[in-house]
Design an enzyme around this catalytic site. Sequence first.
Site, PDB file in Angstrom:
ATOM      1  N   GLU A  62      35.251 -39.027 -21.238  1.00  0.00           N
ATOM      2  CA  GLU A  62      34.481 -39.622 -20.136  1.00  0.00           C
ATOM      3  C   GLU A  62      33.050 -39.932 -20.579  1.00  0.00           C
ATOM      4  O   GLU A  62      32.517 -40.990 -20.286  1.00  0.00           O
ATOM      5  CB  GLU A  62      34.425 -38.660 -18.940  1.00  0.00           C
ATOM      6  CG  GLU A  62      35.730 -38.534 -18.188  1.00  0.00           C
ATOM      7  CD  GLU A  62      36.029 -39.763 -17.333  1.00  0.00           C
ATOM      8  OE1 GLU A  62      35.092 -40.461 -16.949  1.00  0.00           O
ATOM      9  OE2 GLU A  62      37.214 -40.019 -17.086  1.00  0.00           O
ATOM     10  N   CYS A  67      41.921 -57.270 -13.743  1.00  0.00           N
ATOM     11  CA  CYS A  67      40.786 -57.750 -12.946  1.00  0.00           C
ATOM     12  C   CYS A  67      39.545 -57.769 -13.844  1.00  0.00           C
ATOM     13  O   CYS A  67      38.563 -57.075 -13.618  1.00  0.00           O
ATOM     14  CB  CYS A  67      40.570 -56.842 -11.733  1.00  0.00           C
ATOM     15  SG  CYS A  67      39.461 -57.572 -10.519  1.00  0.00           S
ATOM     16  N   CYS A  71      44.931 -62.823 -11.880  1.00  0.00           N
ATOM     17  CA  CYS A  71      45.354 -62.521 -10.507  1.00  0.00           C
ATOM     18  C   CYS A  71      46.871 -62.630 -10.331  1.00  0.00           C
ATOM     19  O   CYS A  71      47.448 -61.915  -9.508  1.00  0.00           O
ATOM     20  CB  CYS A  71      44.631 -63.436  -9.526  1.00  0.00           C
ATOM     21  SG  CYS A  71      42.843 -63.204  -9.568  1.00  0.00           S
ATOM     22  N   CYS A  77      44.014 -59.632  -1.433  1.00  0.00           N
ATOM     23  CA  CYS A  77      42.712 -59.527  -2.111  1.00  0.00           C
ATOM     24  C   CYS A  77      41.744 -60.574  -1.550  1.00  0.00           C
ATOM     25  O   CYS A  77      42.039 -61.770  -1.530  1.00  0.00           O
ATOM     26  CB  CYS A  77      42.885 -59.735  -3.613  1.00  0.00           C
ATOM     27  SG  CYS A  77      41.317 -59.861  -4.478  1.00  0.00           S
TER      28      CYS A  77
HETATM   29  S1  SF4 Z   1      43.854 -60.412  -7.186  1.00  0.00           S
HETATM   30 FE1  SF4 Z   1      41.850 -59.581  -6.720  1.00  0.00          FE
HETATM   31  S2  SF4 Z   1      41.873 -57.507  -7.515  1.00  0.00           S
HETATM   32 FE2  SF4 Z   1      43.579 -58.602  -8.425  1.00  0.00          FE
HETATM   33  S3  SF4 Z   1      42.806 -59.428 -10.362  1.00  0.00           S
HETATM   34 FE3  SF4 Z   1      42.503 -61.003  -8.833  1.00  0.00          FE
HETATM   35  S4  SF4 Z   1      40.448 -60.657  -8.083  1.00  0.00           S
HETATM   36 FE4  SF4 Z   1      41.052 -58.797  -9.134  1.00  0.00          FE
END
Ligand code: SF4
Length: 345
Positions: free
Chosen positions: A35, A189, A196, A205
Amino acid sequence: MTSFVKRIQAWQQQSGRHHLPWQGTTDPYKVWLSEIMLQQTQVSTVIDYYLRFLKKFPSVTALANTPVEEVMPYWAGLGYYARARNLHKCAQIVATQYKGLFPSQASELQKLPGIGESTANSIAAFCFHATTPIMDGNVKRVFTRFYGIEGYGAKTDKQLWEQAYKNVMGEQQIGQYNQGLMDLGSMVCTRSKPKCQECPLRPDCYAFKYSKQAVLPSKKPKKIIPQRETIMLIIRTQHKVLLQKRPAQGIWGGLLSLPELTNEAELNTWLTEHPTLHAQKMASFEHIFSHYRLLIHPVRISATTTLQDSARLAITDTQWYPLSDISSLALPSPVMKLLSTDPEL
Ligand code: SF4
């Protein structure tokens, strides 16, 4: 729809990372070490450092019993050296006040040097099955995009933490969820071009729905970083280089570095006082710290063996080191780069 936590856990199980050297352990020493190393440093950089460090210091007691100056070479190159000093301080407290056993409560862990809320929560969740969420850069990115949290600073952080605690309420064994959030943030992300189409959070999202991936998380308001300058002296004989121990506090605290002069006038005075030295200016370069840019002007100084007494050079806290030992010394990364790429050395 399946809960946020369940979706992250299922995704981690199927697509997350499972073979990082600090995974699959519930040893708080190993989790804590990873960490701290991972703060502000990429996973790919940390792996080698982590394995080397653990081989040399296999337990918190082994680390605590080693003088800090012998620990620093195992951190040199990772940057943010206050982390290494706090790491050592923390190991000594755990070894003496906690009999070598890390406390299991996140609130107790947070009292130790260098351990903030996210690190404490991570150790408590991974090692002691606590229901404590984490909040690093990857998690922030997922949360701000998924929930549409805009803004920057303490108020936004508070909002993010509230959401993080709310998510895990009533859940159990959230180690995999915490790991899944970090994995999703770093693998799917991502900062630019998030994938996405591969994301389990896509159906609801906020950033995906409103095409806001490029503006979330909100950028830190731009601040002009000041520039400082320094002259670094590479004072060398045929086989040795003169290094200076830096004060314990401040930038590169406790590391070895090259002696420095503040400006050209000081350099000229120093050279006038030492007329037998031969000085040669090298190409200047910049090193970026989080709060300023340091413009480094290296000057190569050839000293004869008769000048090996560093006191005669009027520079304190110095010692000659064999050039062949450079790679094993605790040197700041720009100094290491300078010495290892100088064709004359
Ligand atoms: S859908 Fe939303 S959370 Fe998923 S990768 Fe795309 S921006 Fe990020």
